[in-house]
Structure formats: C-alpha cells, structure tokens
Design an enzyme around this catalytic site. Structure first.
Site, PDB file in Angstrom:
ATOM      1  N   LYS A 167       0.680  -1.181   0.067  1.00 36.37           N
ATOM      2  CA  LYS A 167      -0.058  -0.065  -0.021  1.00 36.37           C
ATOM      3  C   LYS A 167       0.860   1.444   0.069  1.00 36.37           C
ATOM      4  CE  LYS A 167      -2.008  -0.261   4.122  1.00 36.37           C
ATOM      5  NZ  LYS A 167      -1.524  -1.641   4.510  1.00 36.37           N
ATOM      6  N   ARG A 197      -9.207   1.379   9.906  1.00 34.65           N
ATOM      7  CA  ARG A 197      -8.415   0.032  10.407  1.00 34.65           C
ATOM      8  C   ARG A 197      -9.506  -0.839  10.970  1.00 34.65           C
ATOM      9  NH1 ARG A 197      -2.981   0.808   9.551  1.00 34.65           N
ATOM     10  NH2 ARG A 197      -1.771  -0.959  10.615  1.00 34.65           N
ATOM     11  N   ARG A 206      11.805  -6.282   3.962  1.00 33.58           N
ATOM     12  CA  ARG A 206      11.664  -4.840   3.958  1.00 33.58           C
ATOM     13  C   ARG A 206      12.343  -4.115   5.140  1.00 33.58           C
ATOM     14  NH1 ARG A 206       5.370  -2.489   4.823  1.00 33.58           N
ATOM     15  NH2 ARG A 206       5.898  -2.993   6.803  1.00 33.58           N
ATOM     16  N   ARG A 243      11.345  -1.554  12.351  1.00 34.89           N
ATOM     17  CA  ARG A 243      10.433  -0.772  13.130  1.00 34.89           C
ATOM     18  C   ARG A 243      10.401  -1.589  14.384  1.00 34.89           C
ATOM     19  NH1 ARG A 243       5.399   0.270   8.990  1.00 34.89           N
ATOM     20  NH2 ARG A 243       4.478  -0.770  10.483  1.00 34.89           N
ATOM     21  N   ARG A 260      -0.141  -8.465  14.148  1.00 34.92           N
ATOM     22  CA  ARG A 260      -0.668  -7.319  13.176  1.00 34.92           C
ATOM     23  C   ARG A 260      -1.343  -8.093  12.148  1.00 34.92           C
ATOM     24  NH1 ARG A 260       4.913  -4.890  11.310  1.00 34.92           N
ATOM     25  NH2 ARG A 260       3.756  -3.749  10.065  1.00 34.92           N
TER      26      ARG A 260
HETATM   27  P1  AMP Z   1       1.285   0.792   9.813  1.00 36.78           P
HETATM   28  O1  AMP Z   1       2.301   1.679   9.335  1.00 36.78           O
HETATM   29  O2  AMP Z   1       0.090   1.094   8.936  1.00 36.78           O
HETATM   30  O3  AMP Z   1       1.581  -0.748   9.577  1.00 36.78           O
HETATM   31  O4  AMP Z   1       0.756   1.231  11.134  1.00 36.78           O
HETATM   32  C1  AMP Z   1       1.745   0.852  12.248  1.00 36.78           C
HETATM   33  C2  AMP Z   1       0.977   0.867  13.452  1.00 36.78           C
HETATM   34  O5  AMP Z   1       0.452   1.888  13.792  1.00 36.78           O
HETATM   35  C3  AMP Z   1      -0.346  -0.058  13.553  1.00 36.78           C
HETATM   36  O6  AMP Z   1       0.247  -1.722  13.932  1.00 36.78           O
HETATM   37  C4  AMP Z   1      -0.957   0.411  14.694  1.00 36.78           C
HETATM   38  O7  AMP Z   1      -0.444   0.083  15.934  1.00 36.78           O
HETATM   39  C5  AMP Z   1      -0.884   2.018  14.532  1.00 36.78           C
HETATM   40  N1  AMP Z   1      -2.029   2.608  13.647  1.00 36.78           N
HETATM   41  C6  AMP Z   1      -1.676   3.091  12.336  1.00 36.78           C
HETATM   42  N2  AMP Z   1      -2.850   3.352  11.827  1.00 36.78           N
HETATM   43  C7  AMP Z   1      -3.922   2.913  12.756  1.00 36.78           C
HETATM   44  C8  AMP Z   1      -5.367   3.016  12.571  1.00 36.78           C
HETATM   45  N3  AMP Z   1      -5.720   3.741  11.439  1.00 36.78           N
HETATM   46  N4  AMP Z   1      -5.845   2.737  13.851  1.00 36.78           N
HETATM   47  C9  AMP Z   1      -5.245   2.385  14.904  1.00 36.78           C
HETATM   48  N5  AMP Z   1      -3.882   2.024  14.868  1.00 36.78           N
HETATM   49  C10 AMP Z   1      -3.156   2.420  13.863  1.00 36.78           C
END
Ligand code: AMP
Length: 191
Positions: A13, A88, A127, A136, A147
């Site tokens: 994405k 989410r 990655r 990360r 996740r």
């Molecule tokens: P991502 O970079 O999109 O994989 O997000 C990393 C982490 O940020 C996720 O595992 C959540 O802990 C938090 N996070 C990101 N976007 C959201 C969202 N829309 N709602 C809740 N937590 C989020």
C-alpha cells in the site's frame, strides 16, 4: 481525488500510495507514519501510542480519527488524498463517513490490494532488513503475527463495509509492483 488504500501489512500500500501521490498530486496520509513521527517526537499522542504500536495492536479510534480529521483540512489535501492505513476497523470507517459528510467530501474509490497471507511475513522481514532506518519496533516476528491477526479480525471487515457501498475495487497485490501500479491507474481512469 479522494481514495482509501486497503490491504494487510506488507501488501505494498505504502509504495503504491507514494507513486499515486506523485502522479496525481494528491497527498498520501499514512496514519502509521504520522504515529511513528509522534512516537519519535515524544508528543502526548506518541507516548500513548508507543507500546500499543510495538505490540501490533490498534491505537484508540478517537486518536486516529482526530488526526485524520485535522489533516484532510490542510491546504495540501485540497486536490485530494490517499488514506493509507486508515480506517483500520468498521468503527473508524463509520467515523470517517460521518466526518466526510460534515466536511462535504465524497470518497471516489477504495482500492484493496489482495495478497496471499503466507507471503506477507517474508515480505515484511525483507523490507525491515533493507530499510535505511533499520527495522521498526513492530517488525518482530511476534508483533507481525499479531498485526496480521488484527488485520484479519478488524480490518478485513472494512472491505465489506465499502463493498456494500459499491466503491470497493479489489486488485491482485501479488503481481509485480509496476503491474499493480498499472492496475490502480486503470481504476483511477474510470472514476
Ligand atoms: P502501519 O504503518 O500502517 O502498519 O501502522 C503501524 C501501527 O500504527 C499499527 O500496527 C497500529 O498500531 C498503528 N496504527 C496505524 N494506523 C492506525 C489506525 N488507523 N488505527 C489504529 N492504529 C493504527
């Protein structure tokens, strides 16, 4: 153009959103990136989110809904935006709906990148290895498994939510990156 990109961690994405951001001059809004910046800057939101993110859980809905509500009003989103990592869960999707009605904004499309779950862990670990910033906090195998479970349980129903509104486009995220970009461009031409 106002878009949502949906897909599990590792679906591509972020990469695709960056390409579309440049090509269409619309902003990629990644809640994950914004939250990581808040953690790094040790803001109140960052302190609240840090441990939750490291485990791979979702931060509270009101936090991300507030962030997005403020962000889409900024001048650089005038031309449009791509929501990457938001909504989410269905509660966030409903909050987004209400927010957009309030702001008189209509979504053009929700693009879902469908990927075989078995390849995701390998993709993300690769990655993480290749990232210039290092891995990360949530790229450990344990957090990753979590996740992916959170995605299946809470985020996959968001696709149904938008399918029922007739704006979901599901693409094959298992193809080469350039082919996925081409498919997204084809969808965007139609809207
Ligand atoms: P991502 O970079 O999109 O994989 O997000 C990393 C982490 O940020 C996720 O595992 C959540 O802990 C938090 N996070 C990101 N976007 C959201 C969202 N829309 N709602 C809740 N937590 C989020």
């Amino acid at each position: 153009m106002k878009l949502i990109f949906l897909g599990p961690p590792g679906a591509g994405k972020g990469t695709q959103a960056q390409r579309i951001e440049e090509a269409y001059d619309i902003r990629q809004l990644s809640t994950g990136d914004m939250l990581r910046a808040a953690v790094a800057a040790e803001t109140e939101i960052g302190k609240q989110a840090k441990d939750i993110m490291a485990r791979g859980d979702l931060v509270p809905d009101e936090v991300v809904v507030g962030i997005i509500s403020d962000r889409i009003e900024q001048a650089d989103c005038k031309n449009g935006f791509i929501l990457d990592g938001f909504p989410r869960n269905v509660a966030q999707a409903e909050a987004l709906d209400a927010m957009l009605v309030n702001k008189n904004i209509a979504l053009d499309a929700v693009i879902e990148l469908a990927v075989d779950p078995d390849v995701l862990i390998g993709r993300i670990l690769k990655r993480a290895e290749e990232s210039a910033d290092g891995p990360r906090a949530d790229d450990t195998e344990e957090a990753l498994q979590h996740r992916l479970r959170v995605y299946e349980e809470q985020t996959a129903p968001v696709a149904e939510f938008y399918a029922s509104k007739g704006i979901l486009k599901t693409l094959d995220g298992m193809q080469e990156m350039d082919e996925v970009t081409q498919q997204i461009n084809a969808v965007l031409k139609e809207i």
